[in-house]
Design an enzyme around this catalytic site. Sequence first.
Site, PDB file in Angstrom:
ATOM      1  N   CYS A   1     -27.044   2.563 -25.745  1.00 24.89           N
ATOM      2  CA  CYS A   1     -25.860   3.440 -25.697  1.00 24.89           C
ATOM      3  C   CYS A   1     -24.665   2.581 -25.335  1.00 24.89           C
ATOM      4  O   CYS A   1     -24.209   1.802 -26.164  1.00 24.89           O
ATOM      5  CB  CYS A   1     -26.073   4.655 -24.794  1.00 24.89           C
ATOM      6  SG  CYS A   1     -26.675   4.334 -23.126  1.00 24.89           S
ATOM      7  N   SER A   2     -24.182   2.678 -24.108  1.00 25.24           N
ATOM      8  CA  SER A   2     -23.024   1.863 -23.745  1.00 25.24           C
ATOM      9  C   SER A   2     -22.901   1.771 -22.232  1.00 25.24           C
ATOM     10  O   SER A   2     -21.811   1.842 -21.690  1.00 25.24           O
ATOM     11  CB  SER A   2     -21.753   2.454 -24.342  1.00 25.24           C
ATOM     12  OG  SER A   2     -21.734   3.836 -24.079  1.00 25.24           O
ATOM     13  N   CYS A   3     -24.041   1.622 -21.545  1.00 26.70           N
ATOM     14  CA  CYS A   3     -24.038   1.548 -20.086  1.00 26.70           C
ATOM     15  C   CYS A   3     -23.166   0.381 -19.633  1.00 26.70           C
ATOM     16  O   CYS A   3     -23.217  -0.710 -20.210  1.00 26.70           O
ATOM     17  CB  CYS A   3     -25.458   1.385 -19.562  1.00 26.70           C
ATOM     18  SG  CYS A   3     -26.485   2.827 -19.917  1.00 26.70           S
TER      19      CYS A   3
ATOM     20  N   CYS B   1     -25.523  -3.131 -23.787  1.00 28.11           N
ATOM     21  CA  CYS B   1     -26.391  -1.956 -23.720  1.00 28.11           C
ATOM     22  C   CYS B   1     -26.715  -1.604 -25.162  1.00 28.11           C
ATOM     23  O   CYS B   1     -25.877  -1.063 -25.878  1.00 28.11           O
ATOM     24  CB  CYS B   1     -25.702  -0.790 -23.015  1.00 28.11           C
ATOM     25  SG  CYS B   1     -26.674   0.734 -23.081  1.00 28.11           S
TER      26      CYS B   1
END
Lengths: 198, 205
Positions: free
Chosen positions: A109-111, A106
Amino acid sequence: MTSDHHHHPAEPAPVERRVAALEQLLTDRGLVPPGFVDAINRAYEQDIGPRNGAKVVARAWVDPEYRQRLLTDSTAAIAELGYGGHEGDHMQVVENTADVHNVVVCTLCSCYPWPVLGLPPAWYKDPPYRARMVREPRALLAEMGCDVQDDVEIAVWDSSAEQRYLVLPQRPPGTDGLSEQELAELVTRDAMIGVARL
Amino acid sequence: MERVHDLGGRAGFGAVEVEADEPVFHDPWERTARALVFAAMGNHPNPTTSAFRHAIERMDPEHYLTSSYYEHWLTAAASLAVESGAVEPEELEQRAGGPFPLARPPAEPQVEGTGAQRFAVGDRVRVVATPHPGHSRCPDYVRGRIGTVVRVDDSFSLPDIEAHSLRRVVEGTYGVRFTARELWDDADGRAAVHADLWDSYLEPA
């Protein structure tokens, strides 16, 4: 305070003190009821983690019809094993083959697919992985100990919208005699992100 | 630096540092910070993931790059709490005993959205080249590039609007495949990068 001239004039208060300050103020306002912090986090500390995803993978390895459902409607097939919810409502399982290696990132962000993998590791959330995996996947995978041969295509999946990805690794050779449960124990978090092969 | 969070393809980053046997939380404050996002959202008029993400994206860029993931969450939680009127910046700093950096003010929404699902699997599409101020889930590294739609997914609310207001424009989302060479001239010839994109981010190629 140090007189080091490289220091910023307004060094933030220590992060622990900032957290405590916000927690106290929101508690005073009635926004953090008793037990709230535990309730938000406990499941990810005790129940939800990569073992869930490993069971999905092992089922797909032993049951061709399940594998087909998993690749056709990933969310529904994962729900058959009881997994779903926040950050897992729209799942896409991508299958490694002899010709294609998949890896998930991702960049914005950090999905991450929480119901099947739990909360993401720090490296997945840090800038180097997010910057480099789309730009130089083969080199970065090699750096991380995952050698992908030059004739195997690498497919990178950037989770930039609502879909969350899980890699279905190839079943390791020499595992014909293993039970579904034994197979699940072979499956690692990193293999399901795509930064390792089994 | 605009869009500091939009890291895909950015140069200058080093090794990925993997921590063996990493715990879910490294410190109790991380665990609390994570919960405080949900607490702050409980009082916010627009309690959406888009608004939360945008609060992180509005952090001072240097602070963003030099702080950990859960410090991002803390900063977003505090910013959303301030912006919803639950707490005052001065009381945060007083309680913390020092400066408490918050996100910058949000930009005004600048897009209308298509509200449509214009594309089908197999269509060649070009990503709209120019970014706009405010939140967007369109990564810079695909802007202006041509790809192929490989999946038509469900329709979802356009984050570019949702992050900034209570207005909702629901439109198609797609999985779009780009050859790595389409994105970067010197890229691996046997690699492809897929990004998931809203209808508004695309035009026919």
